[in-house]
Write a protein that holds these residues in place. Structure first.
Motif, PDB file in Angstrom:
ATOM      1  N   LEU A   1       0.830  -1.210   0.000  1.00 37.82           N
ATOM      2  CA  LEU A   1       0.000   0.000   0.000  1.00 37.82           C
ATOM      3  C   LEU A   1       0.864   1.258   0.000  1.00 37.82           C
ATOM      4  CD1 LEU A   1      -2.859  -0.973   2.486  1.00 37.82           C
ATOM      5  CD2 LEU A   1      -2.907  -0.955  -0.001  1.00 37.82           C
TER       6      LEU A   1
ATOM      7  N   TYR B   1       2.163   1.720  -3.500  1.00 35.18           N
ATOM      8  CA  TYR B   1       1.053   2.113  -4.362  1.00 35.18           C
ATOM      9  C   TYR B   1       0.650   3.571  -4.102  1.00 35.18           C
ATOM     10  CZ  TYR B   1      -3.610   2.087  -6.450  1.00 35.18           C
ATOM     11  OH  TYR B   1      -4.718   2.378  -7.188  1.00 35.18           O
ATOM     12  N   GLY B   2       0.567   3.937  -2.807  1.00 35.81           N
ATOM     13  CA  GLY B   2       0.203   5.311  -2.438  1.00 35.81           C
ATOM     14  C   GLY B   2       1.232   6.299  -2.949  1.00 35.81           C
TER      15      GLY B   2
ATOM     16  N   ILE C   1      -6.720  12.303  -3.363  1.00 39.18           N
ATOM     17  CA  ILE C   1      -6.289  11.150  -2.545  1.00 39.18           C
ATOM     18  C   ILE C   1      -7.473  10.256  -2.209  1.00 39.18           C
ATOM     19  CG2 ILE C   1      -5.379  10.530  -0.268  1.00 39.18           C
ATOM     20  CD1 ILE C   1      -3.499  12.936  -0.498  1.00 39.18           C
TER      21      ILE C   1
ATOM     22  N   PHE D   1      -7.338   6.616  -3.963  1.00 41.26           N
ATOM     23  CA  PHE D   1      -6.797   5.651  -3.005  1.00 41.26           C
ATOM     24  C   PHE D   1      -7.842   5.188  -1.982  1.00 41.26           C
ATOM     25  CE2 PHE D   1      -4.382   4.341   0.757  1.00 41.26           C
ATOM     26  CZ  PHE D   1      -3.406   3.540   0.208  1.00 41.26           C
TER      27      PHE D   1
ATOM     28  N   ALA E   1       1.586   2.231   5.187  1.00 42.43           N
ATOM     29  CA  ALA E   1       0.979   2.894   4.023  1.00 42.43           C
ATOM     30  C   ALA E   1       1.091   4.418   4.174  1.00 42.43           C
ATOM     31  CB  ALA E   1      -0.479   2.471   3.894  1.00 42.43           C
ATOM     32  N   TRP E   2       0.823   4.894   5.378  1.00 44.15           N
ATOM     33  CA  TRP E   2       0.926   6.350   5.651  1.00 44.15           C
ATOM     34  C   TRP E   2       2.354   6.839   5.380  1.00 44.15           C
ATOM     35  CZ3 TRP E   2       3.521   8.359  10.201  1.00 44.15           C
ATOM     36  CH2 TRP E   2       3.378   9.737  10.383  1.00 44.15           C
TER      37      TRP E   2
ATOM     38  N   PHE F   1       3.068   7.714   1.893  1.00 43.02           N
ATOM     39  CA  PHE F   1       2.541   9.035   1.526  1.00 43.02           C
ATOM     40  C   PHE F   1       3.458  10.143   2.058  1.00 43.02           C
ATOM     41  CE2 PHE F   1      -1.902   8.791  -0.118  1.00 43.02           C
ATOM     42  CZ  PHE F   1      -1.985   7.404  -0.215  1.00 43.02           C
TER      43      PHE F   1
END
Lengths: 291, 303
Positions: free
Chosen positions: A23, A26-27, A74, A78, A139-140, A143
């Motif tokens: 993730l 991907y993000g 976003i 996402f 995932a964060w 970003f």
């Protein structure tokens, strides 16, 4: 409890890293497209206006035009469908959290050791919560690392909000899957029903934009209280508390049930409905055992 | 409850819907004895053992393990018990040694690793092997070692030699006997009568959820019905035999030979036969298998 917790995290480390890093990459990849996307705003708006109104409504109606804002972009690219993607992890892990080991026979031996059912339950549950937190944080991080290279101008805290909202929804469906796995005869049925509710909730919330008659029903859909990327503009903590509150309720009910149930030897169980089940179809005492 | 009892159950009942798995199990196992628990499939052996560990909750009756109520103090009971399940499953992602370390942590650490390696070595268990690569028999060895590794006060072994070759079966039985010699009580279920006979002090037989017999094996054999063949020197009227208590005529050939079933003492029969010209008297003891089969057989009225 620490032994149980460590054991769960160790056993699921591949999933945690796989989902989390997947993730994150991907993000980060998506963020890289924002500047190009925002640069084509006028052309894309005229293209969207030619879409059938039903399709526009499904993707958020006039709100679709918000996609050129950082939060809208976003959200659309996402978070709008991430509930389904990462929801698979929640539902499958939740349904197998206790019932998985029970069905494959591990639980019979583990619970013969000097640990209480409560300790075992909470060790597993905290493991599940930590695993979900780890995936969401990874995932964060994806970003946060790439954001400085874009024109999004978002702080790490602003970027964290949608992940908190996502975490709330994931915990709700994960906890529901745990509870259902203790109520239904098998983990597969729990995963299937939780998955159906997850997808149903997603579609109900999305379709209410097309059919306003669905709005009264969509109020009961958990997805309705999931902000996704729009949480960047302002976190609705009441909605999050509602999702988290139901997750806690499901967890407490699952704990209560786990404390009181018989541990199966191995294999799936079955339901016994008084007056309906015939004796030959009633549950067997030691299904799968040698006795 | 007697303080010398390791296991005590009275009227233990467990139902699954309409299926009555335990219909009132009464058992008393003395501390320090090896107790064999026998019964046909589905009789309730595993259910009884799992009630002792609070894995399942009985619907009625009393149960005490090492003087404790497993439902009230499950952790205290399990801390003193080593358990080998009948259906053994261990996380396949562990190595053998990793599984022992994990099980040891569940007991708070402090295992005697020399002892663990010694018993693993005795049954040719490779500590480095992943569980997923082990055969059924080798997995069973892992189960045996994890049950024995902390010198528990009570060993609950559900079919301990299941899946092992005869040599390993013997070695495991020796370990069980050694555990008893060190003070442990052993409660084990089995279908292999020879091993039950070899190591058990007493046996309990469970059938249809009730314990139908608890005795020493020698006592069971002693008590069992025997078959007696009598040959007379000349034809005699054998009708008198039917009037002897415990004697039943099974067959007679030519008035000179008769086959009898004798229950209990032989004394009355021998005294009656003494007044006739007997040329031969032969008595057959039933085999252990025959004795158990008699207990295992279920009449339809019992269902």
């Amino acid at each position: 409890m620490l032994t149980i917790l460590r054991y769960f995290l160790m056993r699921n480390r591949g999933q945690i890293l796989g989902w989390g890093l997947g993730l994150a990459i991907y993000g980060a990849f998506l963020l890289g497209f924002y500047d190009t996307f925002a640069g084509q705003k006028e052309e894309l708006i005229s293209l969207f206006k030619n879409y059938p109104p039903e399709l526009m409504a499904f993707f958020g109606g006039e709100g679709l035009l918000d996609m050129f804002s950082p939060s809208g972009f976003i959200n659309l690219e996402f978070f709008s469908y991430m509930t389904i993607i990462i929801g698979i992890f929640s539902v499958l892990t939740g349904s197998g959290l206790l019932a998985g080991d029970e069905e494959n026979g591990n639980l019979d031996l583990l619970l013969a050791y000097p640990i209480s059912r409560s300790v075992f339950f909470w060790g597993r549950m905290f493991g599940f919560i930590l695993a979900t937190v780890a995936i969401v944080l990874l995932a964060w991080l994806g970003f946060v690392i790439l954001e400085p290279g874009t024109t999004l101008n978002l702080t790490p805290i602003e970027l964290l909000h949608p992940f908190i909202s996502l975490f709330g929804l994931l915990m709700l469906f994960g906890a529901l899957a745990v509870l259902l796995s203790l109520l239904l005869p098998s983990r597969r049925q729990s995963a299937m029903l939780s998955g159906l509710l997850l997808i149903g909730s997603y579609f109900l919330t999305s379709l209410q934009n097309i059919n306003k008659d669905l709005e009264p029903f969509a109020r009961f859909s958990p997805n309705n209280y999931y902000q996704g990327g729009l949480a960047i503009d302002g976190m609705n903590w009441e909605w999050f508390a509602g999702l988290a509150g139901f997750a806690v309720l499901f967890i407490l009910l699952a704990w209560w049930k786990f404390e009181r149930r018989d541990i199966r030897v191995a294999g799936e169980g079955s339901w016994y409905i008084p007056g309906l089940s015939r004796s030959k179809r009633a549950p067997q005492p030691d299904a799968g055992s040698t006795d | 409850m007697n303080e010398n009892l390791a296991i005590y159950t009275q009227g233990l009942k467990k139902s699954y819907g309409k299926v009555r798995a335990l219909r009132g199990v009464d058992l008393s196992v003395q501390k320090g004895e090896i107790f064999g628990f026998l019964g046909p499939n589905g009789a309730g052996k595993t259910t009884t053992i799992r009630c002792m560990l609070d894995l399942i909750r009985p619907n009625g009756g009393t149960i005490r393990v090492l003087g404790l109520d497993p439902q009230a103090e499950p952790v205290a009971v399990r801390a003193r018990v080593g358990y080998l399940p009948g259906e053994l499953h261990i996380d396949p992602n562990f190595t053998v040694e990793g599984s022992f370390r994990f099980f040891n942590q569940l007991r708070g650490g402090k295992a005697d690793w020399d002892f663990v390696q010694q018993i693993a070595g005795r049954i040719d268990l490779d500590m480095k092997m992943p569980i997923k690569n082990l055969s059924k028999g080798n997995k069973q060895k892992v189960g045996i070692v994890q049950a024995l590794m902390r010198h528990p006060e009570l060993l609950l072994l559900d079919e301990p030699t299941f899946g092992l070759d005869p040599l390993m079966q013997q070695e495991v039985l020796r370990m069980v006997v050694e555990a008893r010699a060190q003070g442990a009580t052993v409660f084990f279920s089995s279908h292999i009568l020879s091993e039950v006979q070899a190591i058990s002090d007493r046996v309990g037989i469970i059938r249809l959820g009730r314990v139908v017999e608890v005795a020493q094996i020698a006592e069971l054999i002693q008590r069992a019905v025997r078959r007696t063949h009598v040959r007379f020197k000349e034809p005699v009227d054998i009708s008198f035999l039917a009037s002897i208590k415990g004697v039943k005529i099974l067959s007679q050939d030519d008035g000179q030979s008769v086959t009898l079933q004798v229950e209990g003492e032989m004394d009355s029969l021998i005294k009656q036969l003494a007044s006739f010209p007997v040329s031969d008297l032969e008595t057959e003891r039933p085999s252990l298998e025959e004795i158990f089969m008699a207990y295992y057989e279920i009449s339809h009225s019992e269902l």
